[in-house]
Design a protein around this motif. Structure first.
Motif, mmCIF file in Angstrom:
data_model
loop_
_atom_site.group_PDB
_atom_site.id
_atom_site.type_symbol
_atom_site.label_atom_id
_atom_site.label_comp_id
_atom_site.label_asym_id
_atom_site.label_seq_id
_atom_site.Cartn_x
_atom_site.Cartn_y
_atom_site.Cartn_z
ATOM 1 N N PRO A 137 -6.766 13.287 34.713
ATOM 2 C CA PRO A 137 -7.519 12.042 34.716
ATOM 3 C C PRO A 137 -6.598 10.839 34.541
ATOM 4 N N ARG A 138 -7.070 9.676 34.967
ATOM 5 C CA ARG A 138 -6.279 8.456 34.816
ATOM 6 C C ARG A 138 -5.901 8.255 33.366
ATOM 7 N N GLY A 139 -4.744 7.695 33.164
ATOM 8 C CA GLY A 139 -4.264 7.474 31.805
ATOM 9 C C GLY A 139 -3.135 8.424 31.459
ATOM 10 N N GLY A 140 -2.767 9.308 32.371
ATOM 11 C CA GLY A 140 -1.637 10.197 32.132
ATOM 12 C C GLY A 140 -2.063 11.550 31.627
ATOM 13 N N PRO A 141 -1.091 12.395 31.379
ATOM 14 C CA PRO A 141 -1.390 13.757 30.918
ATOM 15 C C PRO A 141 -1.993 13.742 29.517
ATOM 16 N N LEU A 142 -2.805 14.742 29.276
ATOM 17 C CA LEU A 142 -3.409 14.886 27.952
ATOM 18 C C LEU A 142 -2.356 15.396 26.980
ATOM 19 N N SER A 143 -2.358 14.864 25.798
ATOM 20 C CA SER A 143 -1.402 15.336 24.795
ATOM 21 C C SER A 143 -2.098 16.328 23.872
ATOM 22 N N ALA A 144 -1.286 17.163 23.264
ATOM 23 C CA ALA A 144 -1.830 18.137 22.318
ATOM 24 C C ALA A 144 -2.312 17.401 21.078
ATOM 25 N N PRO A 145 -3.412 17.851 20.479
ATOM 26 C CA PRO A 145 -3.900 17.189 19.270
ATOM 27 C C PRO A 145 -2.915 17.378 18.120
ATOM 28 N N THR A 146 -2.838 16.395 17.263
ATOM 29 C CA THR A 146 -1.983 16.470 16.098
ATOM 30 C C THR A 146 -2.688 17.292 15.025
ATOM 31 N N LEU A 147 -1.990 18.288 14.508
ATOM 32 C CA LEU A 147 -2.571 19.140 13.479
ATOM 33 C C LEU A 147 -2.382 18.495 12.109
ATOM 34 N N ARG A 148 -3.406 18.616 11.277
ATOM 35 C CA ARG A 148 -3.375 18.049 9.921
ATOM 36 C C ARG A 148 -2.773 19.041 8.944
ATOM 37 N N SER A 149 -2.207 18.524 7.887
ATOM 38 C CA SER A 149 -1.656 19.345 6.817
ATOM 39 C C SER A 149 -2.689 19.464 5.704
ATOM 40 N N PHE A 150 -2.710 20.610 5.033
ATOM 41 C CA PHE A 150 -3.592 20.761 3.880
ATOM 42 C C PHE A 150 -3.089 19.967 2.691
ATOM 43 N N GLY A 151 -1.826 19.523 2.735
ATOM 44 C CA GLY A 151 -1.287 18.703 1.666
ATOM 45 C C GLY A 151 -1.858 17.296 1.663
ATOM 46 N N THR A 152 -2.379 16.865 2.791
ATOM 47 C CA THR A 152 -2.979 15.545 2.893
ATOM 48 C C THR A 152 -4.440 15.656 2.500
ATOM 49 N N GLY A 153 -4.809 14.994 1.425
ATOM 50 C CA GLY A 153 -6.194 15.078 0.942
ATOM 51 C C GLY A 153 -7.147 14.326 1.851
ATOM 52 N N HIS A 154 -8.277 14.911 2.109
ATOM 53 C CA HIS A 154 -9.366 14.264 2.816
ATOM 54 C C HIS A 154 -10.660 14.938 2.394
ATOM 55 N N VAL A 155 -11.755 14.355 2.751
ATOM 56 C CA VAL A 155 -13.059 14.764 2.234
ATOM 57 C C VAL A 155 -13.368 16.236 2.465
ATOM 58 N N LEU A 156 -13.082 16.767 3.637
ATOM 59 C CA LEU A 156 -13.487 18.139 3.966
ATOM 60 C C LEU A 156 -12.394 19.179 3.760
ATOM 61 N N ARG A 157 -11.238 18.794 3.241
ATOM 62 C CA ARG A 157 -10.116 19.720 3.131
ATOM 63 C C ARG A 157 -10.473 20.984 2.358
ATOM 64 N N ASP A 158 -11.012 20.859 1.155
ATOM 65 C CA ASP A 158 -11.320 22.036 0.340
ATOM 66 C C ASP A 158 -12.394 22.895 0.990
ATOM 67 N N PHE A 159 -13.391 22.256 1.561
ATOM 68 C CA PHE A 159 -14.448 22.996 2.247
ATOM 69 C C PHE A 159 -13.870 23.766 3.433
ATOM 70 N N ASP A 160 -13.041 23.088 4.240
ATOM 71 C CA ASP A 160 -12.433 23.747 5.395
ATOM 72 C C ASP A 160 -11.578 24.931 4.963
ATOM 73 N N LEU A 161 -10.824 24.774 3.888
ATOM 74 C CA LEU A 161 -9.986 25.859 3.409
ATOM 75 C C LEU A 161 -10.835 27.043 2.942
ATOM 76 N N LYS A 162 -11.930 26.764 2.262
ATOM 77 C CA LYS A 162 -12.830 27.848 1.832
ATOM 78 C C LYS A 162 -13.413 28.579 3.032
ATOM 79 N N VAL A 163 -13.773 27.839 4.074
ATOM 80 C CA VAL A 163 -14.309 28.461 5.287
ATOM 81 C C VAL A 163 -13.252 29.353 5.926
ATOM 82 N N ILE A 164 -12.038 28.846 6.041
ATOM 83 C CA ILE A 164 -10.951 29.628 6.628
ATOM 84 C C ILE A 164 -10.722 30.908 5.835
#
Length: 107
Positions: free
Chosen positions: A7-34
Motif C-alpha cells: 500500500p502507499r506509504g511504503g513497506p509495512l514495518s514490524a511492530p515494536t515489541l514491549r518489555s515487561f520491565g516497562t510498567g503499563h496498565v495491563l502488564r500484570d494481567f497480560d503476564l498472568k494470561v501468558i
C-alpha cells in the motif's frame, strides 16, 4: 490492489515489541494470561530460585515466549545458549507475581 502490492506509504514495518520491565496498565494481567496459557509457572519459579529445570519445564517456557510475542511483548525467557534463564527486565515482575505470599496462588 492485489495482495502482492504494497500500500502507499511504503513497506509495512514490524511492530515494536514491549518489555515487561516497562510498567503499563495491563502488564500484570497480560503476564498472568501468558502464564495460564503456557503453564510455565513451575519453570518460572524454578528459574527464580536458581534450581535446574527438567525437560518438562522447557516446553512451557517456549510456549510462554510464543504467547508473549503474539501479545506484543518481548520474550520472557532466554532459551538459547548456556541454558534457560529469565529475560532482561522480567525477573522483578515475575518475583512480584510469583514469590510474594498469596500472590502466586492467584495464577
Amino acid at each position: 490492489m492485489s495482495t502482492n502490492e504494497i500500500p502507499r506509504g511504503g513497506p509495512l514495518s514490524a511492530p515494536t515489541l514491549r518489555s515487561f520491565g516497562t510498567g503499563h496498565v495491563l502488564r500484570d494481567f497480560d503476564l498472568k494470561v501468558i502464564m495460564q496459557i503456557s503453564g510455565c509457572e513451575r519453570g518460572a519459579r524454578r528459574l527464580l530460585r536458581g534450581e535446574p529445570l527438567s525437560t518438562a519445564d522447557v516446553g512451557p517456557l517456549t510456549m510462554a515466549n510464543h504467547a508473549a510475542r503474539h501479545m506484543g511483548y518481548l520474550p520472557l525467557f532466554e532459551l538459547g545458549g548456556q541454558g534457560p534463564s529469565i529475560g532482561p527486565e522480567v525477573e522483578a515482575v515475575l518475583c512480584e507475581l510469583l514469590e510474594k505470599p498469596g500472590r502466586g496462588q492467584q495464577i
